[in-house]
Write a protein that holds these residues in place. Structure first.
Motif, PDB file in Angstrom:
ATOM      1  N   ARG A 123       0.756  -1.129   0.027  1.00  0.00           N
ATOM      2  CA  ARG A 123       0.063  -0.004   0.072  1.00  0.00           C
ATOM      3  C   ARG A 123       0.655   1.395   0.023  1.00  0.00           C
ATOM      4  O   ARG A 123       0.227   2.599  -0.097  1.00  0.00           O
ATOM      5  CB  ARG A 123      -0.880  -0.098   1.237  1.00  0.00           C
ATOM      6  CG  ARG A 123      -1.574  -1.163   1.575  1.00  0.00           C
ATOM      7  CD  ARG A 123      -2.566  -1.000   2.359  1.00  0.00           C
ATOM      8  NE  ARG A 123      -3.706  -1.466   1.701  1.00  0.00           N
ATOM      9  CZ  ARG A 123      -4.746  -0.517   1.056  1.00  0.00           C
ATOM     10  NH1 ARG A 123      -4.468   0.771   1.032  1.00  0.00           N
ATOM     11  NH2 ARG A 123      -5.736  -0.900   0.190  1.00  0.00           N
ATOM     12  N   CYS A 125     -11.984  11.560  -2.855  1.00  0.00           N
ATOM     13  CA  CYS A 125     -11.824  10.868  -3.924  1.00  0.00           C
ATOM     14  C   CYS A 125     -12.730  11.345  -5.316  1.00  0.00           C
ATOM     15  O   CYS A 125     -13.824  11.452  -5.222  1.00  0.00           O
ATOM     16  CB  CYS A 125     -12.190   9.336  -3.742  1.00  0.00           C
ATOM     17  SG  CYS A 125     -12.342   8.350  -5.048  1.00  0.00           S
ATOM     18  N   TRP A 175     -13.348   9.963  -8.044  1.00  0.00           N
ATOM     19  CA  TRP A 175     -14.237   8.643  -8.605  1.00  0.00           C
ATOM     20  C   TRP A 175     -15.512   8.662  -7.688  1.00  0.00           C
ATOM     21  O   TRP A 175     -16.668   8.585  -8.415  1.00  0.00           O
ATOM     22  CB  TRP A 175     -13.559   7.472  -8.682  1.00  0.00           C
ATOM     23  CG  TRP A 175     -12.143   7.278  -9.131  1.00  0.00           C
ATOM     24  CD1 TRP A 175     -10.996   7.456  -8.268  1.00  0.00           C
ATOM     25  CD2 TRP A 175     -11.712   7.621 -10.513  1.00  0.00           C
ATOM     26  NE1 TRP A 175      -9.626   7.761  -9.193  1.00  0.00           N
ATOM     27  CE2 TRP A 175     -10.265   7.930 -10.269  1.00  0.00           C
ATOM     28  CE3 TRP A 175     -12.106   8.064 -11.660  1.00  0.00           C
ATOM     29  CZ2 TRP A 175      -9.530   7.994 -11.685  1.00  0.00           C
ATOM     30  CZ3 TRP A 175     -11.353   8.080 -12.747  1.00  0.00           C
ATOM     31  CH2 TRP A 175      -9.928   8.029 -12.529  1.00  0.00           C
ATOM     32  N   ARG A 189     -17.928  11.726  -8.492  1.00  0.00           N
ATOM     33  CA  ARG A 189     -18.911  11.798  -9.293  1.00  0.00           C
ATOM     34  C   ARG A 189     -20.323  11.170  -9.219  1.00  0.00           C
ATOM     35  O   ARG A 189     -21.368  11.218  -9.813  1.00  0.00           O
ATOM     36  CB  ARG A 189     -18.222  11.097 -10.887  1.00  0.00           C
ATOM     37  CG  ARG A 189     -17.361   9.704 -10.522  1.00  0.00           C
ATOM     38  CD  ARG A 189     -17.115   8.930 -11.807  1.00  0.00           C
ATOM     39  NE  ARG A 189     -15.957   9.622 -12.713  1.00  0.00           N
ATOM     40  CZ  ARG A 189     -15.225   8.750 -13.477  1.00  0.00           C
ATOM     41  NH1 ARG A 189     -15.734   7.266 -13.653  1.00  0.00           N
ATOM     42  NH2 ARG A 189     -14.396   9.090 -14.137  1.00  0.00           N
ATOM     43  N   MET A 227      -6.150   8.681   4.756  1.00  0.00           N
ATOM     44  CA  MET A 227      -5.941   7.056   4.282  1.00  0.00           C
ATOM     45  C   MET A 227      -4.948   6.810   4.882  1.00  0.00           C
ATOM     46  O   MET A 227      -3.710   7.117   4.351  1.00  0.00           O
ATOM     47  CB  MET A 227      -6.346   7.061   2.813  1.00  0.00           C
ATOM     48  CG  MET A 227      -6.304   5.465   2.359  1.00  0.00           C
ATOM     49  SD  MET A 227      -6.664   5.126   0.570  1.00  0.00           S
ATOM     50  CE  MET A 227      -4.960   5.532   0.089  1.00  0.00           C
ATOM     51  N   ARG A 243      -7.585  -4.197  -3.939  1.00  0.00           N
ATOM     52  CA  ARG A 243      -7.573  -2.898  -3.117  1.00  0.00           C
ATOM     53  C   ARG A 243      -9.007  -2.648  -2.527  1.00  0.00           C
ATOM     54  O   ARG A 243     -10.123  -2.858  -3.254  1.00  0.00           O
ATOM     55  CB  ARG A 243      -6.916  -1.844  -3.922  1.00  0.00           C
ATOM     56  CG  ARG A 243      -5.752  -2.037  -4.076  1.00  0.00           C
ATOM     57  CD  ARG A 243      -5.130  -0.611  -4.816  1.00  0.00           C
ATOM     58  NE  ARG A 243      -4.595   0.259  -3.768  1.00  0.00           N
ATOM     59  CZ  ARG A 243      -3.215   0.347  -3.449  1.00  0.00           C
ATOM     60  NH1 ARG A 243      -2.342  -0.361  -3.932  1.00  0.00           N
ATOM     61  NH2 ARG A 243      -3.066   1.035  -2.454  1.00  0.00           N
ATOM     62  N   THR A 286     -11.274   0.046  -2.516  1.00  0.00           N
ATOM     63  CA  THR A 286     -11.464   1.373  -3.127  1.00  0.00           C
ATOM     64  C   THR A 286     -12.951   1.742  -2.867  1.00  0.00           C
ATOM     65  O   THR A 286     -14.046   0.897  -2.202  1.00  0.00           O
ATOM     66  CB  THR A 286     -11.290   1.350  -4.483  1.00  0.00           C
ATOM     67  OG1 THR A 286     -12.184   0.376  -5.044  1.00  0.00           O
ATOM     68  CG2 THR A 286      -9.871   0.914  -4.919  1.00  0.00           C
ATOM     69  N   SER A 313     -16.893   3.459 -10.326  1.00  0.00           N
ATOM     70  CA  SER A 313     -17.878   4.493 -10.441  1.00  0.00           C
ATOM     71  C   SER A 313     -18.536   4.958 -11.636  1.00  0.00           C
ATOM     72  O   SER A 313     -19.684   5.645 -11.701  1.00  0.00           O
ATOM     73  CB  SER A 313     -17.106   5.957 -10.009  1.00  0.00           C
ATOM     74  OG  SER A 313     -15.820   5.869 -10.828  1.00  0.00           O
ATOM     75  N   TYR A 365      -2.958  11.226 -11.712  1.00  0.00           N
ATOM     76  CA  TYR A 365      -2.397  10.259 -11.066  1.00  0.00           C
ATOM     77  C   TYR A 365      -1.244   9.674 -11.578  1.00  0.00           C
ATOM     78  O   TYR A 365      -0.430   9.282 -10.841  1.00  0.00           O
ATOM     79  CB  TYR A 365      -3.226   9.025 -10.954  1.00  0.00           C
ATOM     80  CG  TYR A 365      -4.288   9.595  -9.815  1.00  0.00           C
ATOM     81  CD1 TYR A 365      -4.302   9.221  -8.455  1.00  0.00           C
ATOM     82  CD2 TYR A 365      -5.566  10.054 -10.083  1.00  0.00           C
ATOM     83  CE1 TYR A 365      -5.152   9.457  -7.367  1.00  0.00           C
ATOM     84  CE2 TYR A 365      -6.675  10.638  -9.184  1.00  0.00           C
ATOM     85  CZ  TYR A 365      -6.428  10.171  -7.742  1.00  0.00           C
ATOM     86  OH  TYR A 365      -7.271  10.508  -6.833  1.00  0.00           O
TER      87      TYR A 365
HETATM   88  N1  LIG Z   1     -12.139   2.482 -10.762  1.00  0.00           N
HETATM   89  C1  LIG Z   1     -12.668   2.695  -9.437  1.00  0.00           C
HETATM   90  C2  LIG Z   1     -11.439   3.466  -8.861  1.00  0.00           C
HETATM   91  C3  LIG Z   1     -11.712   3.940  -7.636  1.00  0.00           C
HETATM   92  C4  LIG Z   1     -10.193   4.482  -6.801  1.00  0.00           C
HETATM   93  O1  LIG Z   1      -9.341   4.311  -7.327  1.00  0.00           O
HETATM   94  N2  LIG Z   1     -10.502   4.975  -5.463  1.00  0.00           N
HETATM   95  C5  LIG Z   1      -9.556   5.290  -4.861  1.00  0.00           C
HETATM   96  C6  LIG Z   1      -9.512   6.515  -4.058  1.00  0.00           C
HETATM   97  S1  LIG Z   1      -9.570   8.122  -5.145  1.00  0.00           S
HETATM   98  C7  LIG Z   1      -9.266   4.314  -3.505  1.00  0.00           C
HETATM   99  O2  LIG Z   1     -10.299   3.891  -2.915  1.00  0.00           O
HETATM  100  N3  LIG Z   1      -8.129   3.883  -3.294  1.00  0.00           N
HETATM  101  C8  LIG Z   1      -7.859   2.964  -2.196  1.00  0.00           C
HETATM  102  C9  LIG Z   1      -6.825   2.197  -2.233  1.00  0.00           C
HETATM  103  O3  LIG Z   1      -6.205   1.669  -3.341  1.00  0.00           O
HETATM  104  O4  LIG Z   1      -6.027   1.491  -1.359  1.00  0.00           O
HETATM  105  C10 LIG Z   1     -13.637   3.781  -9.671  1.00  0.00           C
HETATM  106  O5  LIG Z   1     -13.791   4.459 -10.542  1.00  0.00           O
HETATM  107  O6  LIG Z   1     -14.707   3.508  -9.264  1.00  0.00           O
END
Ligand SMILES: N[C@@H](CCC(=O)N[C@@H](CS)C(=O)NCC(=O)O)C(=O)O
Length: 363
Positions: free
Chosen positions: A4, A48, A50, A53, A76, A151, A153, A170, A220
């Motif tokens: 992580r 976040c 994503w 939206r 986080m 992950r 997310t 998302s 990113y």
């Molecule tokens: N494909 C996902 C991507 C979501 C995503 O990457 N979220 C990030 C936050 S911006 C997350 O939760 N990351 C936690 C991690 O990777 O541990 C979407 O669009 O819903």
């Protein structure tokens, strides 16, 4: 086991986003996930893009009292996203029509020196998990699938009836919200809107595909690059495509000035056909984070939006100041604190820059 602390996950130092794993939908003909009021729940981070939206679409579609929301803490840590602890938070938890509180619409940079990463201000730093009082988002993933190994997310669209994740992608969650399956429960005071009209669908898909790869995810790829070469390539690519957006919006603005006059033109400024669509919803979370975060934290500093892209900035300010679904879901404290305090490889000392001030220019 996912490392992580390390974002760049390929040999050349470039960042690759993992594919989402829960990809189901909600519809009257679905064998399990049927539309209903109060059955589905959204787990988000206000930082976040994503998740942002999904919050915007939920608000635009009048679904704030149909689909509940829990908000993770902005910080986080090495185990991922966490909620506010149940005991400390239940008493004072503040509810807004958008399902969470915080300081939406705060436009001046707040000094963050007194705010620690373990700060627990109920309804400000985040909320409890209203359904299970879990400590972490990871617990939801394990409840849905004890063998889950990717992950944890956000966003997560959760089904309270079968107690599992419907979808954690998302782009698909916003299409479920827009699809009309919840229309019968929607707030009648919210003007109905179709974000994906069939005559514009192919144009929306076309814009989305390059905006996703080069702008939404491009920042990113620039910020998490772990070599100078990859970074330089990615940051140039981001700006090439931000310029492409500026060119589209300049043409649309000039057309709107001819049609409506200078005073009203900005309020008609959208990516497609003078009408708010999914393409705007998917672009906004990235552009609203650009000047306050991506310019410095992700080193996307060839220009600011306000300094270099006049029509894109006008488009941004119109959405932020003139549309509650955008304004009320934008929380600059979560946005700034999250990025600057949660990526020790990028910002080891966790110092949060004070500016820009104001975070967003007046309309
Ligand atoms: N494909 C996902 C991507 C979501 C995503 O990457 N979220 C990030 C936050 S911006 C997350 O939760 N990351 C936690 C991690 O990777 O541990 C979407 O669009 O819903």
């Amino acid at each position: 086991m996912t490392d992580r602390t390390k974002w760049a996950n390929s040999e050349d130092g470039s960042f690759k986003r993992q594919a989402s794993t829960f990809r189901d939908t909600i519809s009257p003909s679905h064998s399990v996930f049927k539309p209903a009021k109060g059955r589905y729940w959204l787990y988000v981070s206000l930082a976040c893009p994503w998740a942002h939206r999904t919050l915007i679409t939920r608000a635009l579609k009048g679904l704030t009292s149909v689909i509940g929301v829990s908000v993770v803490h902005w910080h986080m840590d090495t185990q991922g996203w966490r909620f506010l602890p149940y005991e400390e938070s239940t008493k004072g938890e503040y509810k807004s029509p958008y399902g969470f509180s915080g300081v939406p619409g705060e436009t001046h940079s707040n000094p963050t020196s007194g705010i620690r990463n373990d700060s627990v201000r109920p309804g400000v730093d985040g909320t409890i998990d209203h359904n299970y009082h879990y400590k972490r988002i990871s617990e939801l993933y394990y409840k849905a699938n004890p063998d889950y190994s990717a992950r944890f997310t956000v966003p997560v669209l959760w089904d309270l009836e079968t107690q599992t994740i419907v979808n954690n992608e998302s782009s698909e969650i916003i299409r479920i919200f827009n699809s009309g399956v919840f229309d019968e429960f929607a707030d009648p005071k919210v003007e109905p809107i179709d974000l994906l009209p069939s005559d514009l669908e192919s144009q929306i898909d076309e814009i989305n595909s390059w905006v996703y790869d080069n702008v939404n995810n491009g920042v990113y790829k620039s910020g998490f690059a772990e070599s100078q070469e990859v970074y330089e390539k990615q940051v140039s690519n981001v700006f090439e495509h931000v310029q492409k957006l500026e060119n589209i919006l300049r043409v649309n603005y000039e057309r709107a000035v001819d049609k409506y006059g200078e005073k009203d033109a900005a309020s008609k400024l959208f990516l497609l056909n003078e009408q708010l669509t999914e393409a705007d919803v998917r672009l906004y979370p990235t552009i609203v984070r650009f000047d306050p975060v991506y310019v410095q934290h992700f080193k996307c500093n060839l220009s600011t939006v306000r300094g270099g892209f006049k029509h894109l900035d006008l488009w941004l300010r119109n959405l932020y100041w003139n549309n509650d679904a955008f304004h009320e879901t934008t929380n600059f404290d979560h946005i700034k604190l999250h990025y600057t305090r949660s990526h020790p490889r990028v910002n080891p000392l966790g110092i949060t820059p004070l500016g820009p001030d104001p975070v967003i220019l007046p309309f």
